[in-house]
Design a protein around this motif. Structure first.
Motif, mmCIF file in Angstrom:
data_model
loop_
_atom_site.group_PDB
_atom_site.id
_atom_site.type_symbol
_atom_site.label_atom_id
_atom_site.label_comp_id
_atom_site.label_asym_id
_atom_site.label_seq_id
_atom_site.Cartn_x
_atom_site.Cartn_y
_atom_site.Cartn_z
ATOM 1 N N SER A 119 0.847 -1.198 0.000
ATOM 2 C CA SER A 119 0.000 0.000 0.000
ATOM 3 C C SER A 119 0.880 1.245 0.000
ATOM 4 O O SER A 119 2.017 1.225 0.455
ATOM 5 N N ASN A 120 0.295 2.311 -0.526
ATOM 6 C CA ASN A 120 0.981 3.601 -0.546
ATOM 7 C C ASN A 120 1.433 4.022 0.846
ATOM 8 O O ASN A 120 2.552 4.492 1.024
ATOM 9 N N VAL A 121 0.526 3.836 1.837
ATOM 10 C CA VAL A 121 0.860 4.242 3.203
ATOM 11 C C VAL A 121 2.074 3.475 3.726
ATOM 12 O O VAL A 121 3.014 4.067 4.263
ATOM 13 N N GLN A 122 2.058 2.132 3.506
ATOM 14 C CA GLN A 122 3.202 1.307 3.930
ATOM 15 C C GLN A 122 4.490 1.788 3.258
ATOM 16 O O GLN A 122 5.513 1.969 3.895
ATOM 17 N N PHE A 123 4.388 1.941 1.937
ATOM 18 C CA PHE A 123 5.538 2.313 1.133
ATOM 19 C C PHE A 123 6.128 3.657 1.582
ATOM 20 O O PHE A 123 7.338 3.792 1.788
ATOM 21 N N LEU A 124 5.239 4.630 1.778
ATOM 22 C CA LEU A 124 5.701 5.978 2.121
ATOM 23 C C LEU A 124 6.319 6.007 3.520
ATOM 24 O O LEU A 124 7.330 6.671 3.756
ATOM 25 N N ARG A 125 5.711 5.260 4.450
ATOM 26 C CA ARG A 125 6.232 5.262 5.816
ATOM 27 C C ARG A 125 7.602 4.582 5.873
ATOM 28 O O ARG A 125 8.523 5.062 6.529
ATOM 29 N N GLU A 126 7.721 3.456 5.126
ATOM 30 C CA GLU A 126 9.019 2.760 5.047
ATOM 31 C C GLU A 126 10.078 3.678 4.448
ATOM 32 O O GLU A 126 11.204 3.757 4.934
ATOM 33 N N ALA A 127 9.698 4.345 3.356
ATOM 34 C CA ALA A 127 10.665 5.209 2.654
ATOM 35 C C ALA A 127 11.116 6.346 3.565
ATOM 36 O O ALA A 127 12.305 6.642 3.682
ATOM 37 N N LEU A 128 10.144 6.992 4.224
ATOM 38 C CA LEU A 128 10.482 8.113 5.107
ATOM 39 C C LEU A 128 11.365 7.643 6.263
ATOM 40 O O LEU A 128 12.395 8.268 6.561
ATOM 41 N N ASN A 129 10.970 6.539 6.887
ATOM 42 C CA ASN A 129 11.741 6.091 8.055
ATOM 43 C C ASN A 129 13.127 5.563 7.672
ATOM 44 O O ASN A 129 14.076 5.708 8.439
ATOM 45 N N ALA A 130 13.243 4.999 6.460
ATOM 46 C CA ALA A 130 14.577 4.578 5.988
ATOM 47 C C ALA A 130 15.480 5.804 5.816
ATOM 48 O O ALA A 130 16.648 5.791 6.193
ATOM 49 N N GLN A 131 14.918 6.874 5.262
ATOM 50 C CA GLN A 131 15.710 8.102 5.080
ATOM 51 C C GLN A 131 16.066 8.728 6.422
ATOM 52 O O GLN A 131 17.180 9.216 6.614
ATOM 53 N N ARG A 132 15.104 8.700 7.343
ATOM 54 C CA ARG A 132 15.382 9.258 8.670
ATOM 55 C C ARG A 132 16.483 8.449 9.358
ATOM 56 O O ARG A 132 17.393 9.016 9.975
ATOM 57 N N ALA A 133 16.410 7.117 9.242
ATOM 58 C CA ALA A 133 17.434 6.261 9.862
ATOM 59 C C ALA A 133 18.806 6.568 9.278
ATOM 60 O O ALA A 133 19.802 6.665 10.013
ATOM 61 N N ALA A 134 18.858 6.755 7.946
ATOM 62 C CA ALA A 134 20.144 7.044 7.295
ATOM 63 C C ALA A 134 20.723 8.374 7.783
ATOM 64 O O ALA A 134 21.936 8.575 7.761
ATOM 65 N N ARG A 135 19.845 9.274 8.229
ATOM 66 C CA ARG A 135 20.313 10.567 8.764
ATOM 67 C C ARG A 135 20.497 10.528 10.278
ATOM 68 O O ARG A 135 20.771 11.553 10.904
ATOM 69 N N GLY A 136 20.290 9.344 10.868
ATOM 70 C CA GLY A 136 20.439 9.213 12.315
ATOM 71 C C GLY A 136 19.260 9.774 13.095
ATOM 72 O O GLY A 136 19.391 10.115 14.273
ATOM 73 N N GLY A 155 1.027 7.339 14.234
ATOM 74 C CA GLY A 155 0.106 8.473 14.344
ATOM 75 C C GLY A 155 0.666 9.728 13.701
ATOM 76 O O GLY A 155 -0.029 10.416 12.945
ATOM 77 N N ASP A 156 1.927 10.024 13.990
ATOM 78 C CA ASP A 156 2.552 11.218 13.407
ATOM 79 C C ASP A 156 2.664 11.093 11.892
ATOM 80 O O ASP A 156 2.500 12.067 11.154
ATOM 81 N N PHE A 157 2.952 9.847 11.459
ATOM 82 C CA PHE A 157 3.061 9.647 10.014
ATOM 83 C C PHE A 157 1.727 9.905 9.326
ATOM 84 O O PHE A 157 1.651 10.593 8.313
ATOM 85 N N LEU A 158 0.639 9.366 9.906
ATOM 86 C CA LEU A 158 -0.674 9.547 9.273
ATOM 87 C C LEU A 158 -1.091 11.012 9.229
ATOM 88 O O LEU A 158 -1.694 11.474 8.273
ATOM 89 N N SER A 202 -0.058 11.435 -6.488
ATOM 90 C CA SER A 202 0.423 10.643 -5.351
ATOM 91 C C SER A 202 1.946 10.735 -5.256
ATOM 92 O O SER A 202 2.519 10.702 -4.172
ATOM 93 N N GLU A 203 2.599 10.925 -6.401
ATOM 94 C CA GLU A 203 4.049 11.130 -6.376
ATOM 95 C C GLU A 203 4.398 12.462 -5.684
ATOM 96 O O GLU A 203 5.391 12.564 -4.958
ATOM 97 N N MET A 204 3.555 13.468 -5.899
ATOM 98 C CA MET A 204 3.783 14.752 -5.237
ATOM 99 C C MET A 204 3.492 14.667 -3.730
ATOM 100 O O MET A 204 4.122 15.352 -2.936
ATOM 101 N N VAL A 205 2.538 13.808 -3.364
ATOM 102 C CA VAL A 205 2.301 13.550 -1.937
ATOM 103 C C VAL A 205 3.555 12.907 -1.336
ATOM 104 O O VAL A 205 4.005 13.275 -0.241
ATOM 105 N N GLN A 206 4.112 11.964 -2.077
ATOM 106 C CA GLN A 206 5.359 11.315 -1.639
ATOM 107 C C GLN A 206 6.455 12.366 -1.429
ATOM 108 O O GLN A 206 7.158 12.350 -0.414
ATOM 109 N N MET A 207 6.559 13.288 -2.376
ATOM 110 C CA MET A 207 7.563 14.355 -2.248
ATOM 111 C C MET A 207 7.300 15.188 -0.997
ATOM 112 O O MET A 207 8.234 15.527 -0.258
ATOM 113 N N GLY A 208 6.027 15.496 -0.749
ATOM 114 C CA GLY A 208 5.674 16.291 0.428
ATOM 115 C C GLY A 208 6.044 15.580 1.724
ATOM 116 O O GLY A 208 6.533 16.194 2.671
ATOM 117 N N ILE A 209 5.816 14.287 1.754
ATOM 118 C CA ILE A 209 6.098 13.510 2.968
ATOM 119 C C ILE A 209 7.608 13.388 3.202
ATOM 120 O O ILE A 209 8.083 13.524 4.324
#
Ligand code: ADP
Ligand code: MG
Ligand code: MG
Length: 250
Positions: free
Chosen positions: A94-111, A118-121, A154-161
């Motif tokens: 799902s988009n929600v799963q995908f976006l949350r994984e992507a965001l948290n992977a990037q956050r992890a890479a930045r420490g 809840g915050d993600f939603l 939805s790609e622009m939503v991804q960019m926003g997130i």
């Protein structure tokens, strides 16, 4: 912010980028226009670090760092976002799963700590609202059965997130009707128009530039930038086509 110098790149045995030089300062939006097959999408793939696109010479620095030295996921974690001409479908995710994984992977890479569910939603709801995309769309599988316009929104939503520093958007306006074009244009402005951000907007048509005003317009032909101007250059291309400008450049 993004400094490309004398970039040469090949796909297979064919040289596609042939000495491309381009600089985008923070706070600026630059448009790239050019005939089919000029190398526009190749440039975005090279910036993203896509396998199969080999840089043979030249350099790219992003925010003072050597971009070409980074893996694709490091580039994303540094704040580079790529919007694709043909967004991929990911069945079963799902988009929600995908976006949350992507965001948290990037956050992890930045420490950084992962964002809670809840915050993600809350963030997703805010960005979906910006692009006038129903939250139900974000619960569906990534791009599966989406219309062209829904994929781009939805790609622009991804960019926003993800909240990148720099976005390379390849034909984000293709397949959009007039209303969707305005929504996507407004979205780009709201997400990316800031003093510390930059945008490279690849487009065939002047009309997106009515909504997202570029600071500079470049013409990319046969693997290099052959002309640079202001927004009026896009208007001229729209009315005259590429022939006159290509002849001038030659
Ligand atoms: P544009 O986006 O400006 O229309 P592209 O970057 O997609 O142009 O393509 C530039 C040139 O590179 C074209 O001639 C295209 O056929 C060629 N090209 C792109 N990708 C590949 C590939 N994977 N294999 C072989 N040739 C490719
Ligand atoms: Mg093309
Ligand atoms: Mg292309």
């Amino acid at each position: 912010m993004l400094k490309i110098e004398n970039l040469h790149a090949t796909v297979g045995d064919t040289e596609i980028l042939k000495g491309l030089t381009l600089e985008v300062d923070a706070g600026e939006v630059h448009a790239i226009m050019g005939p089919n097959g000029a190398g526009k999408s190749t440039l975005s793939y090279v910036l993203g670090g896509r396998p199969g696109y080999e840089v043979t010479s030249g350099s790219v620095s992003f925010d003072g760092k050597d971009l070409l030295d980074m893996d694709p996921h490091e580039r994303a974690a540094e704040g580079l976002f790529l919007g694709f001409q043909y967004p991929v479908e990911i069945p079963g995710v799902s988009n929600v799963q995908f976006l949350r994984e992507a965001l948290n992977a990037q956050r992890a890479a930045r420490g950084e700590e992962p964002l809670s569910g809840g915050d993600f939603l809350k963030l997703a709801r805010e960005k979906a609202g910006l692009l006038k995309l129903d939250m139900e769309m974000l619960k569906r599988q990534v791009n599966v059965g989406f219309s062209g316009g829904e994929k781009k929104r939805s790609e622009m939503v991804q960019m926003g997130i993800l909240g990148p520093k720099f976005a390379v958007l390849d034909e984000t306006d293709s397949g959009l009707d007039i209303d969707a074009l305005r929504i996507v244009g407004d979205g780009i402005n709201q997400i990316m128009r800031a003093d510390n951000k930059g945008v490279l907007l690849i487009t065939h048509y002047q009309r997106l530039l009515d909504y997202v005003k570029p600071d500079k317009v470049h013409v990319l032909a046969d693997g290099r930038i052959v002309k640079t101007g202001g927004p009026d250059l896009a208007l001229r291309l729209e009315s005259e086509g590429y022939d006159g400008i290509m002849a001038e450049a030659a």
